[in-house]
Write a protein that holds these residues in place. Structure first.
Motif, PDB file in Angstrom:
ATOM      1  N   UNK A 235       0.835  -1.201   0.000  1.00 54.60           N
ATOM      2  CA  UNK A 235       0.000   0.000   0.000  1.00 54.60           C
ATOM      3  C   UNK A 235       0.873   1.255   0.000  1.00 54.60           C
ATOM      4  N   UNK A 236       1.892   1.254   0.864  1.00 54.92           N
ATOM      5  CA  UNK A 236       2.793   2.410   0.935  1.00 54.92           C
ATOM      6  C   UNK A 236       3.566   2.587  -0.366  1.00 54.92           C
ATOM      7  N   UNK A 237       4.065   1.484  -0.926  1.00 54.70           N
ATOM      8  CA  UNK A 237       4.824   1.552  -2.174  1.00 54.70           C
ATOM      9  C   UNK A 237       3.968   2.088  -3.320  1.00 54.70           C
ATOM     10  N   UNK A 238       2.750   1.604  -3.413  1.00 52.22           N
ATOM     11  CA  UNK A 238       1.880   1.987  -4.520  1.00 52.22           C
ATOM     12  C   UNK A 238       1.445   3.445  -4.419  1.00 52.22           C
TER      13      UNK A 238
ATOM     14  N   UNK B  40       2.995   5.837  -2.831  1.00 47.98           N
ATOM     15  CA  UNK B  40       4.155   6.708  -3.055  1.00 47.98           C
ATOM     16  C   UNK B  40       4.554   6.694  -4.527  1.00 47.98           C
ATOM     17  N   UNK B  41       4.397   5.540  -5.186  1.00 47.77           N
ATOM     18  CA  UNK B  41       4.710   5.452  -6.612  1.00 47.77           C
ATOM     19  C   UNK B  41       3.795   6.355  -7.427  1.00 47.77           C
ATOM     20  N   UNK B  42       2.537   6.439  -7.024  1.00 48.71           N
ATOM     21  CA  UNK B  42       1.600   7.335  -7.718  1.00 48.71           C
ATOM     22  C   UNK B  42       2.015   8.791  -7.508  1.00 48.71           C
TER      23      UNK B  42
ATOM     24  N   UNK C 211       9.137   6.104  -8.929  1.00 49.74           N
ATOM     25  CA  UNK C 211       7.954   5.246  -8.941  1.00 49.74           C
ATOM     26  C   UNK C 211       8.211   3.915  -9.622  1.00 49.74           C
ATOM     27  N   UNK C 212       9.038   3.932 -10.665  1.00 49.77           N
ATOM     28  CA  UNK C 212       9.396   2.715 -11.373  1.00 49.77           C
ATOM     29  C   UNK C 212      10.112   1.736 -10.442  1.00 49.77           C
ATOM     30  N   UNK C 213      11.043   2.248  -9.650  1.00 54.22           N
ATOM     31  CA  UNK C 213      11.736   1.415  -8.662  1.00 54.22           C
ATOM     32  C   UNK C 213      10.758   0.870  -7.611  1.00 54.22           C
ATOM     33  N   UNK C 214       9.888   1.739  -7.119  1.00 56.65           N
ATOM     34  CA  UNK C 214       8.949   1.326  -6.078  1.00 56.65           C
ATOM     35  C   UNK C 214       8.000   0.246  -6.586  1.00 56.65           C
ATOM     36  N   UNK C 215       7.591   0.361  -7.840  1.00 56.80           N
ATOM     37  CA  UNK C 215       6.698  -0.656  -8.411  1.00 56.80           C
ATOM     38  C   UNK C 215       7.418  -1.992  -8.579  1.00 56.80           C
TER      39      UNK C 215
ATOM     40  N   UNK D 235       7.304  -0.401 -18.472  1.00 58.86           N
ATOM     41  CA  UNK D 235       8.193   0.749 -18.616  1.00 58.86           C
ATOM     42  C   UNK D 235       7.757   1.862 -17.660  1.00 58.86           C
ATOM     43  N   UNK D 236       8.647   2.824 -17.381  1.00 54.91           N
ATOM     44  CA  UNK D 236       8.321   3.857 -16.389  1.00 54.91           C
ATOM     45  C   UNK D 236       7.018   4.602 -16.650  1.00 54.91           C
ATOM     46  N   UNK D 237       6.717   4.900 -17.913  1.00 54.64           N
ATOM     47  CA  UNK D 237       5.534   5.717 -18.209  1.00 54.64           C
ATOM     48  C   UNK D 237       4.229   5.003 -17.918  1.00 54.64           C
ATOM     49  N   UNK D 238       4.259   3.680 -17.755  1.00 59.02           N
ATOM     50  CA  UNK D 238       3.027   2.919 -17.494  1.00 59.02           C
ATOM     51  C   UNK D 238       2.805   2.681 -16.011  1.00 59.02           C
ATOM     52  N   UNK D 239       3.703   3.162 -15.174  1.00 56.01           N
ATOM     53  CA  UNK D 239       3.706   2.767 -13.773  1.00 56.01           C
ATOM     54  C   UNK D 239       2.531   3.313 -12.972  1.00 56.01           C
TER      55      UNK D 239
END
Length: 449
Positions: free
Chosen positions: A130-133, A135-137, A159-163, A408-412
């Protein structure tokens, strides 16, 4: 108490040395649950008088409410409880030993305790997700310099790393639930090795404790710790892989990079150097993961030389299982807190985006596509331009936005929102499983009779 008939009184020093009573505090309640269900089955079979069974249940319920205390002279929690029953009820308390062994009871208690810890860990990992998602947003468009070989590699986003860490966590939860099905089976009624002549209905005992199945073979049921080893192995594998993210955090927090900031509560300073901002939480967490690896190694080392069947070495392995689970739950909660306060230091990232040719790969791809030349030729041309200090890269933000392939990063951000919905449903499911386990166990301790 157990040894006096054959061996006589033992040495207190030896008893203390070989006793598992201190470690058994972890499974005190679960041992009572196993005893209660076995007693209920003995009463149903007519093997124990109903009045005696009721009085024994009363003592066991009081013991569960009071918790374990004292008992230095006992081999383990089973002897401690039986001694208390006989002390309070006289010979009548000895009925509880009929048709049972410490071997099947301790295996049952470990599984009961472990299944609860697994669900609690699943809940903690879901909260980390939950925290990762979230923060990724929030950080989905914040550029970062991704690295391989500890060298600047390509431009991406935090965000890419967090995902990536979130996907690992999702895979682990699948593995954890698979192991949960392995753990959530009952060995109760197996006796010491080859069963008992009492004739307990093992399936009925399993159902009363909320197990979904029975460990059928009595040798395997009492003497194997595969369920514990498999669970601990998967947990340590997850900690090890997730812990690699800690190395990135420490690197990004270095003043020489300063790519990210964390909540200051996770930092410490020096006793002599006032300027220090040491990543204390990251360092301690990384060490604890190392300890978990050590505990797992101890389990393997203890189990490897044993014959099939119960040996006292097994009790020494159990404490390492609890340590692994404790480290996992504590570390997961701490990592979630670190992630919630994670920020990108954009000026520092921009500085190094200008300093390093991190769009070289994409520049070569673009050259290959636009000039219709083989990629290796384009690769060489870009390398030569870098060598001559003539490289003119692409706009990093445009590079990130231009990559729309899966993962890819843009889809995260889109992916994070979808996953967040799944995590919310998962948390509700785990809460329901925890409630079901608690309800069953409370019924055993608080039921009529």
């Amino acid at each position: 108490m157990y040894r006096e008939g054959l061996l006589g009184s033992g040495s207190r020093d030896v008893t203390v040395y070989t006793s598992s009573l201190k470690d058994d505090a972890e499974i005190f309640r679960e041992t009572i649950l196993a005893m209660m269900v076995h007693l209920n089955e003995l009463e149903r079979l007519g093997a124990v008088p109903g009045e005696s069974a009721a009085r024994i249940r009363g003592v066991l319920r009081r013991a569960a409410a009071e918790g374990i205390g004292g008992g230095d002279g006992y081999e383990d929690v089973h002897e401690y409880l039986e001694a208390r029953l006989i002390e309070e009820l006289g010979p009548e308390g000895g009925w509880v030993g009929l048709g049972r062994s410490r071997n099947d009871h301790v295996a049952t208690a470990i599984r009961l305790r472990l299944r609860r810890l697994m669900l609690l860990l699943a809940r903690d990992v879901a909260e980390l997700r939950d925290a990762l998602l979230r923060r990724a947003i929030d950080l989905g468009e914040e550029l970062m310099i991704g690295s391989t070989h500890k060298q600047p590699a390509q431009v991406t986003t935090l965000g890419h790393y967090l995902l990536g860490l979130d996907e690992l966590s999702g895979d682990f939860l699948s593995t954890l639930l698979s192991n949960y099905c392995l753990v959530n089976k009952s060995p109760l009624g197996s006796g010491a090795l080859a069963g008992s002549m009492v004739g307990a209905d093992r399936g009925r005992e399993a159902g009363e404790l909320g197990f979904v199945g029975v460990v059928e073979n009595t040798v395997y049921a009492t003497g194997s710790r595969y369920f514990a080893l498999s669970t601990a192995s998967s947990v340590v594998a997850y900690l090890t892989e997730a812990g690699r993210f800690l190395n990135n955090l420490q690197m990004w927090l270095m003043p020489q990079l300063s790519y990210v900031d964390v909540d200051p509560k996770h930092l410490a300073t020096s006793s002599i150097m006032p300027h220090k901002r040491n990543p204390a939480t990251v360092e301690v967490m990384r060490a604890r993961i190392g300890e978990a690896i050590g505990h797992l190694t101890a389990m393997y080392s203890i189990l490897r030389p044993l014959e099939v069947g119960y040996e006292l070495d097994l009790q020494e392995a159990t404490r390492h299982l609890w340590e692994v689970m404790g480290i996992a739950m504590e570390s997961t909660r701490m990592l979630a807190d670190v992630v919630r306060g994670l920020k990108v230091n954009s000026p520092a990232v921009s500085r190094d985006l200008s300093a390093f040719p991190v769009t070289a790969a994409e520049t070569a791809e673009k050259l290959s596509l636009e000039e219709s030349i083989p990629f290796r030729q384009a690769h060489r041309a870009v390398a030569e331009s870098i060598k001559k200090r003539e490289f003119r890269g692409l706009d990093p933000a445009a590079v990130v936005r231009g990559k729309r392939s899966m993962g890819a990063p843009a889809t995260m951000i889109e992916s994070a929102r979808r996953r967040l919905e799944q995590v919310e449903k998962f948390k509700l499911a785990v809460d329901s499983m925890l409630k079901a386990v608690s309800d069953v166990e409370d019924e055993v301790l608080g039921g009529s009779g």
